[in-house]
Design a protein around this motif. Structure first.
Motif, PDB file in Angstrom:
ATOM      1  N   ASN A  21       0.844  -1.196   0.000  1.00 39.76           N
ATOM      2  CA  ASN A  21       0.000   0.000   0.000  1.00 39.76           C
ATOM      3  C   ASN A  21       0.881   1.248   0.000  1.00 39.76           C
ATOM      4  OD1 ASN A  21      -1.641   2.149   0.664  1.00 39.76           O
ATOM      5  ND2 ASN A  21      -2.908   0.954   2.076  1.00 39.76           N
ATOM      6  N   THR A  22       1.091   1.820  -1.188  1.00 42.13           N
ATOM      7  CA  THR A  22       2.048   2.932  -1.281  1.00 42.13           C
ATOM      8  C   THR A  22       1.551   4.180  -0.584  1.00 42.13           C
ATOM      9  OG1 THR A  22       1.128   3.282  -3.462  1.00 42.13           O
ATOM     10  CG2 THR A  22       3.325   2.307  -3.357  1.00 42.13           C
ATOM     11  N   GLN A  23       0.232   4.416  -0.613  1.00 44.44           N
ATOM     12  CA  GLN A  23      -0.324   5.590   0.072  1.00 44.44           C
ATOM     13  C   GLN A  23       0.024   5.511   1.558  1.00 44.44           C
ATOM     14  OE1 GLN A  23      -2.538   8.305  -1.043  1.00 44.44           O
ATOM     15  NE2 GLN A  23      -1.872   8.980   0.960  1.00 44.44           N
ATOM     16  N   LEU A  24      -0.227   4.329   2.133  1.00 45.18           N
ATOM     17  CA  LEU A  24       0.065   4.132   3.543  1.00 45.18           C
ATOM     18  C   LEU A  24       1.540   4.384   3.824  1.00 45.18           C
ATOM     19  CD1 LEU A  24      -0.748   3.002   6.400  1.00 45.18           C
ATOM     20  CD2 LEU A  24      -0.073   0.780   5.546  1.00 45.18           C
ATOM     21  N   ILE A 159      -3.110   8.113  11.001  1.00 43.18           N
ATOM     22  CA  ILE A 159      -1.970   8.514  10.193  1.00 43.18           C
ATOM     23  C   ILE A 159      -2.029   7.894   8.799  1.00 43.18           C
ATOM     24  CG2 ILE A 159      -0.265   6.721  10.678  1.00 43.18           C
ATOM     25  CD1 ILE A 159       1.623   8.966  11.579  1.00 43.18           C
ATOM     26  N   HIS A 160      -2.770   6.827   8.667  1.00 47.53           N
ATOM     27  CA  HIS A 160      -2.859   6.146   7.366  1.00 47.53           C
ATOM     28  C   HIS A 160      -3.922   6.751   6.450  1.00 47.53           C
ATOM     29  CE1 HIS A 160      -5.676   4.366  10.171  1.00 47.53           C
ATOM     30  NE2 HIS A 160      -6.347   3.849   9.172  1.00 47.53           N
ATOM     31  N   ARG A 161      -4.611   7.777   6.900  1.00 45.16           N
ATOM     32  CA  ARG A 161      -5.651   8.402   6.082  1.00 45.16           C
ATOM     33  C   ARG A 161      -5.208   9.783   5.629  1.00 45.16           C
ATOM     34  NH1 ARG A 161      -9.632   4.908   4.484  1.00 45.16           N
ATOM     35  NH2 ARG A 161     -10.643   3.877   6.234  1.00 45.16           N
ATOM     36  N   ASN A 162      -5.436  10.135   4.383  1.00 50.24           N
ATOM     37  CA  ASN A 162      -5.130  11.492   3.954  1.00 50.24           C
ATOM     38  C   ASN A 162      -6.391  12.355   4.007  1.00 50.24           C
ATOM     39  OD1 ASN A 162      -6.610  11.016   1.668  1.00 50.24           O
ATOM     40  ND2 ASN A 162      -4.827  10.481   0.430  1.00 50.24           N
ATOM     41  N   ARG A 163      -6.211  13.666   3.745  1.00 54.55           N
ATOM     42  CA  ARG A 163      -7.316  14.591   3.973  1.00 54.55           C
ATOM     43  C   ARG A 163      -8.533  14.296   3.090  1.00 54.55           C
ATOM     44  NH1 ARG A 163      -4.497  20.189   2.980  1.00 54.55           N
ATOM     45  NH2 ARG A 163      -2.777  19.129   3.988  1.00 54.55           N
ATOM     46  N   ALA A 164      -8.305  13.848   1.876  1.00 57.01           N
ATOM     47  CA  ALA A 164      -9.434  13.569   0.982  1.00 57.01           C
ATOM     48  C   ALA A 164     -10.250  12.392   1.520  1.00 57.01           C
ATOM     49  CB  ALA A 164      -8.933  13.266  -0.423  1.00 57.01           C
ATOM     50  N   GLU A 165      -9.544  11.394   2.026  1.00 60.12           N
ATOM     51  CA  GLU A 165     -10.252  10.239   2.593  1.00 60.12           C
ATOM     52  C   GLU A 165     -11.046  10.659   3.827  1.00 60.12           C
ATOM     53  OE1 GLU A 165      -7.643   6.288   2.090  1.00 60.12           O
ATOM     54  OE2 GLU A 165      -6.482   7.929   2.912  1.00 60.12           O
ATOM     55  N   ILE A 166     -10.460  11.552   4.630  1.00 60.17           N
ATOM     56  CA  ILE A 166     -11.130  11.986   5.853  1.00 60.17           C
ATOM     57  C   ILE A 166     -12.403  12.759   5.517  1.00 60.17           C
ATOM     58  CG2 ILE A 166     -10.903  13.443   7.905  1.00 60.17           C
ATOM     59  CD1 ILE A 166      -7.847  12.707   7.813  1.00 60.17           C
ATOM     60  N   ARG A 167     -12.289  13.637   4.521  1.00 58.28           N
ATOM     61  CA  ARG A 167     -13.467  14.390   4.101  1.00 58.28           C
ATOM     62  C   ARG A 167     -14.587  13.429   3.687  1.00 58.28           C
ATOM     63  NH1 ARG A 167     -14.663  16.063  -1.262  1.00 58.28           N
ATOM     64  NH2 ARG A 167     -16.225  17.723  -1.329  1.00 58.28           N
ATOM     65  N   GLU A 168     -14.233  12.430   2.938  1.00 62.41           N
ATOM     66  CA  GLU A 168     -15.208  11.455   2.471  1.00 62.41           C
ATOM     67  C   GLU A 168     -15.864  10.735   3.644  1.00 62.41           C
ATOM     68  OE1 GLU A 168     -16.010  11.861  -0.452  1.00 62.41           O
ATOM     69  OE2 GLU A 168     -17.514  10.273  -0.203  1.00 62.41           O
ATOM     70  N   ILE A 169     -15.046  10.340   4.612  1.00 65.89           N
ATOM     71  CA  ILE A 169     -15.586   9.639   5.788  1.00 65.89           C
ATOM     72  C   ILE A 169     -16.558  10.550   6.535  1.00 65.89           C
ATOM     73  CG2 ILE A 169     -14.963   8.709   8.049  1.00 65.89           C
ATOM     74  CD1 ILE A 169     -12.318   7.732   6.786  1.00 65.89           C
ATOM     75  N   PHE A 170     -16.173  11.808   6.733  1.00 67.33           N
ATOM     76  CA  PHE A 170     -17.036  12.738   7.459  1.00 67.33           C
ATOM     77  C   PHE A 170     -18.355  12.940   6.716  1.00 67.33           C
ATOM     78  CE2 PHE A 170     -13.871  15.299  10.301  1.00 67.33           C
ATOM     79  CZ  PHE A 170     -13.508  14.112  10.908  1.00 67.33           C
ATOM     80  N   ARG A 171     -18.264  13.133   5.401  1.00 70.22           N
ATOM     81  CA  ARG A 171     -19.470  13.420   4.628  1.00 70.22           C
ATOM     82  C   ARG A 171     -20.422  12.241   4.584  1.00 70.22           C
ATOM     83  NH1 ARG A 171     -19.558  17.144  -0.057  1.00 70.22           N
ATOM     84  NH2 ARG A 171     -20.539  15.288  -0.904  1.00 70.22           N
ATOM     85  N   THR A 172     -19.875  11.044   4.542  1.00 71.82           N
ATOM     86  CA  THR A 172     -20.774   9.901   4.397  1.00 71.82           C
ATOM     87  C   THR A 172     -21.195   9.298   5.742  1.00 71.82           C
ATOM     88  OG1 THR A 172     -18.848   8.494   4.117  1.00 71.82           O
ATOM     89  CG2 THR A 172     -19.943   9.221   2.122  1.00 71.82           C
TER      90      THR A 172
END
Ligand code: SF4
Lengths: 496, 195
Positions: A21-24, A159-172
Motif C-alpha cells: 500500500n504505497t499511500q500508507l 496517520i494512514h488516512r489522507n485529507r481527501a479520505e477523511i473528508r469522504e468519511i465525514f461526509r458519508t
C-alpha cells in the motif's frame, strides 16, 4: 467500532499487505519523519536529557518493584478523595464493570477520551453489545471510528488516512451518529477539524457518563493525570456527571513530585513539544466542579504476567509516548496495523507477548518484527532496553516450540550454521557455495537493495517465510576469508 | 471466592517474589538559569501561537476590554476585575456556557521553560468548565507567578485541587500532521502578563 484485531494474520503476512500500500507507506514516512525531527529539536534543547531519562526510568522502576504497596496506597487515597475503586483481573471483568456503572445511570451512550487501556480491552465493542454507544472524541479516533477502521499509531491513529479520505468519511458517516458534516465541507484540515468540533460538541453537552484512561496515577495523593492536545479530554473529564477511568496497574507512580520528570519527558518524546496543550489532573471528586461520581478501574489483564518476567518487566515502564515507533525502520514501512494489536511498533513487539504469552502464532511472530538496530532504546524516555527484551522474547518463542515434531526452518538453519562454523574446511566450502549463489543472484535477480546490491525477492520453500516480507541481500561473490587469502589482507590492493 | 482485588495483589506479590524493591532513583536534573523568566515565559507562550500582551496593573481592565473587543465573557466569582457586560458564573449549565463567546480568568502558576499556565480553579479562576467551553480564553498571569520549570510548579501546586495545565490553544495534528489550532477547547488563548 466493529473492527478488532482478533484473528489478525501474523506479522509477516500482514506486513506484506501493508508494504504493497504505497499511500500508507508515504503517509507513514511523512508522519514518522516529521515527529522525529520535532522530537529531536525539543530534546536537544534540554541539556540534561540523559539525566532526566535516568530519573524517569527510576521513578517508574521503583513504582513497579513495590507495586503492591503503591496500589494499596493508591486505593486508599482514591477512596479518601471520594472515588469508587474497582479491580479487574482481565478485559472481560473491566468491560463488565464499566457497563454496569453506565447502566446504573440508564444511559445508552458514553463519551470517551482516547485511551490505550480501553482499546486493549475492547471496551467499545462490549458496550455496543450491551446497547451502549461509545463515542470516541479525539479527532483521529473519530476518523478511525467513523471509517470503521483500526488505529495504526498510538499517537496519530489516523496517520494512514489522507485529507481527501477523511473528508469522504465525514461526509458519508457523520450523519448516522449525530450532527452531519456541512454540505460544502472542504478537505482543508482546519475545516475538517471544525466539522469535528461541531459534531462532537453536541455529544459533549448531552453526555452523562464519560470514560477515560490515565497517563499516570499518583499513589500518595490519589491523583489521575490525562495528557492531551485537543481539549476533548478536558470535555470528558469535566462536563459529564459520571467519570469512569480505566487505569492499568502499571500507571502508578509513588508520589506527587514523581510527576516532575514524567511531565517533562512525555510531551517532548511524544509530540515533540515542550509541553502538550492540555494536562488535566484530578483527585477523586471535587465538590462543585466536574463529575460528582468518579470511578477508577484498576486493570491487570496480563500486566502481572509481564511483571513476573525479570527481563521483560521494564516494558511496564512504558509511558506510551510512541517515540520508538517513529524511529523504527520496520514500523515506518509497515505501519501499525501489521502488528495486529493496539500496541504496535517496537513496544508492541515486546509488550504483546509479555502480556499475552506467545502461544498464538500472531503474537509469537511479533518479537521478530525488528532488525534489532537499537534506535528504539536510544529514544525511549524511560530507557526500556527494547532490543534485549526482543531477543529474550525470541528465546521464549523458540522455547515454546521445543516439543514441535517438525523443527522450524530457523532451527534447521541455525543447526546448519553451527555445523559449518565449527570446522574451517566446511566453512570454506560453504562460503564458496554461497559466493556462487551470490554471482547467480547478481545476474538474475530483479530486486536491488539501496546501494545497488542485488537481492532475492520471495524465495520458494522453507525460506519463503523469511523472504516473503524481506528482501534477502545476495551473498557477496567473494567471502572475507577468500579475499584475505587472495590479497594477503588487502596488502596488494583490490586486485580485481 | 477471592475478590479481584486480592487476586491481583496476590499476583503482583508473587510476580515480585525475590525482587528487591530498593531502586536508587536519581534526582531529576534542573534546567540551567535562563535569566529573565518573564521574558522567557512570554517568548515560549508565543511559540504555541497563543497571543501574549504585557501590561501594568493600571492598564489591565482597559486591555482586557480591548482583547474582548465586545465579545461577551463569563468570569469567575473571584476574578477581582470589572469586565464590562460579563456574566459571573454561579453554576451556569454547559449549554448556557456554550452560548458565551469568551472567558476571563486568573491563573495559579506560569512556567517559563515550557510556556505553560496552570489553573488550580480557585475562585479567581472558577470551575474547570468555564475556561473550556467558550472559544476565547483570556488568562491573566501576574509576573510574580512565573516560575522557572515544571518541578517548581509541581512543588507549588496542591494535588488535592483539580488542575488544568494549558500550553497554547487547543490543537491537533491528526490530519496529515498539519497543525490546526482549536478542536474542542478554546481556539484562541490570550495571555495577559501583568507586571
Ligand atoms: S517503549 Fe519507550 S519510546 Fe516506546 S512508547 Fe514506551 S516509553 Fe515511548
Amino acid at each position: 467500532m466493529s473492527g478488532t484485531f482478533v484473528g489478525m494474520p501474523a506479522f509477516p503476512t500482514a506486513a506484506r499487505a501493508a508494504l504493497g500500500n504505497t499511500q500508507l507507506r508515504r503517509n507513514l514516512a511523512h508522519a514518522t519523519h516529521t515527529i522525529r525531527d520535532k522530537r529531536a529539536q525539543v530534546v536537544g534543547e534540554v541539556e540534561e536529557w540523559e539525566a532526566l531519562r535516568l530519573a524517569g526510568a527510576g521513578v517508574k522502576e521503583a513504582a513497579l518493584r513495590d507495586l503492591a504497596t503503591h496500589l494499596e496506597t493508591l486505593e486508599e487515597s482514591l477512596i479518601r478523595a471520594g472515588a469508587v475503586v474497582h479491580w479487574a483481573r482481565d478485559a472481560e471483568e473491566a468491560c463488565e464493570i464499566v457497563a454496569q456503572v453506565a447502566k446504573s445511570h440508564q444511559v445508552d451512550e458514553v463519551v470517551k477520551v482516547k485511551s490505550m487501556a480501553t482499546l486493549e480491552i475492547g471496551l467499545n465493542d462490549h458496550l455496543e453489545r450491551e446497547g451502549i454507544a461509545a463515542w470516541e472524541t479525539d479527532l483521529a479516533e473519530l476518523i478511525v471510528q467513523l471509517g470503521d477502521d483500526l488505529p495504526s499509531h498510538i499517537l496519530v491513529p489516523a496517520i494512514h488516512r489522507n485529507r481527501a479520505e477523511i473528508r469522504e468519511i465525514f461526509r458519508t458517516r457523520m450523519a448516522a451518529s449525530g450532527r452531519p458534516a456541512p454540505d460544502d465541507l472542504s478537505d482543508d484540515p482546519a475545516a475538517l477539524a471544525g466539522a469535528a468540533r461541531e459534531h462532537m460538541r453536541e455529544k459533549f453537552l448531552r453526555a452523562k457518563v464519560a470514560v477515560s484512561g490515565a497517563n499516570f496515577a499518583v499513589a500518595d495523593t490519589g491523583t489521575l493525570v490525562v495528557v492531551e492536545s485537543e481539549g476533548n479530554g478536558r470535555m470528558c473529564l469535566t462536563l459529564p456527571e459520571v467519570l469512569i477511568s480505566v487505569v492499568g496497574i502499571e500507571k502508578v507512580v509513588a508520589t506527587w513530585s514523581d510527576l516532575d520528570p514524567m511531565l517533562r519527558l512525555l510531551p517532548r518524546s511524544s509530540t515533540g513539544e515542550r509541553m502538550n496543550p492540555y494536562t488535566s489532573t484530578w483527585s477523586g471528586v471535587h465538590p462543585g466542579d466536574g463529575p460528582q461520581e468518579v470511578h477508577v478501574v484498576l486493570l491487570d489483564n496480563g500486566r502481572t504476567r509481564a511483571l513476573a518476567d525479570d527481563v521483560g518487566r521494564q516494558a511496564l515502564r512504558c509511558i506510551r509516548c510512541s517515540a520508538c515507533l517513529n524511529v523504527c525502520p520496520v514500523y515506518e514501512r509497515t505501519g501499525g496495523h501489521a502488528y495486529g494489536s493496539v500496541y504496535p511498533g517496537p513496544i508492541g513487539a515486546i509488550l504483546n507477548p509479555l502480556l499475552k504469552g506467545v502461544s498464538d502464532e500472531q503474537t509469537a511472530s511479533l518479537p521478530y518484527a525488528s532488525s534489532l538496530c537499537g534506535a528504539c532504546f536510544e529514544v525511549c524516555p524511560v530507557r526500556i532496553d527494547i532490543p534485549s527484551v526482543l531477543v529474550d522474547q525470541r528465546a521464549a518463542v523458540v522455547d515454546s516450540h521445543r516439543d514441535d515434531r517438525r523443527p522450524k526452518a530457523e532451527a534447521v538453519a541455525m543447526k546448519a550454521a553451527a555445523w559449518a562454523f565449527s570446522d574451517s574446511r566446511r566453512l570454506a566450502w560453504a562460503e564458496r557455495a554461497s559466493g556462487l549463489a551470490g554471482r547467480v543472484m547478481s545476474r538474475f535477480s530483479r530486486t536491488t537493495l539501496p546501494g545497488g546490491r542485488a537481492a532475492a525477492g520471495r524465495l520458494p520453500g522453507p525460506a519463503a517465510g523469511w523472504t516473503g516480507a524481506r528482501d534477502l541481500p545476495a551473498p557477496p561473490e567473494e567471502s572475507f576469508r577468500a579475499w584475505w587469502d587472495r590479497t594477503d589482507g588487502g596488502q596488494f590492493g583490490e586486485g580485481r | 471466592m477471592t475478590s479481584a482485588r486480592d487476586e491481583i495483589l496476590r499476583r503482583v506479590r508473587s510476580a515480585l517474589d525475590g525482587v528487591s524493591p530498593a531502586v536508587a532513583v536519581p534526582p531529576a536534573p534542573r534546567a540551567p538559569d535562563r535569566g529573565d523568566l518573564v521574558a522567557l515565559f512570554v517568548e515560549r507562550v508565543e511559540d504555541y501561537r497563543a497571543e501574549v500582551t504585557r501590561c501594568t496593573p493600571a492598564e489591565l481592565d482597559g486591555l482586557v476590554a480591548e482583547v474582548l473587543n465586545g465579545a461577551q465573557a463569563v468570569v469567575p466569582p473571584g476574578l477581582g476585575l470589572d469586565v464590562a457586560g460579563s456574566v459571573v458564573d454561579h453554576g451556569l449549565t454547559s449549554i448556557e456556557l456554550d452560548g458565551i463567546d469568551a472567558v476571563v480568568t486568573r491563573a495559579a502558576v506560569g512556567i517559563a521553560e515550557t510556556g505553560t499556565i496552570v489553573l488550580d480553579h480557585q475562585p479567581d479562576q472558577g470551575r474547570r468548565v468555564i475556561s473550556l467551553v467558550p472559544d476565547l480564553h483570556v488568562c491573566i498571569v501576574d509576573s510574580s507567578q512565573v516560575v522557572a520549570d515544571v518541578p517548581d510548579a509541581i512543588a507549588l501546586l496542591d494535588p488535592a485541587r483539580p488542575l488544568t495545565w494549558i500550553s497554547g490553544p487547543s490543537a491537533t495534528s491528526d490530519i496529515e500532521l498539519d497543525r490546526v489550532e482549536g478542536v474542542h477547547g478554546p481556539r484562541t488563548l490570550h495571555v495577559v502578563v501583568v507586571a
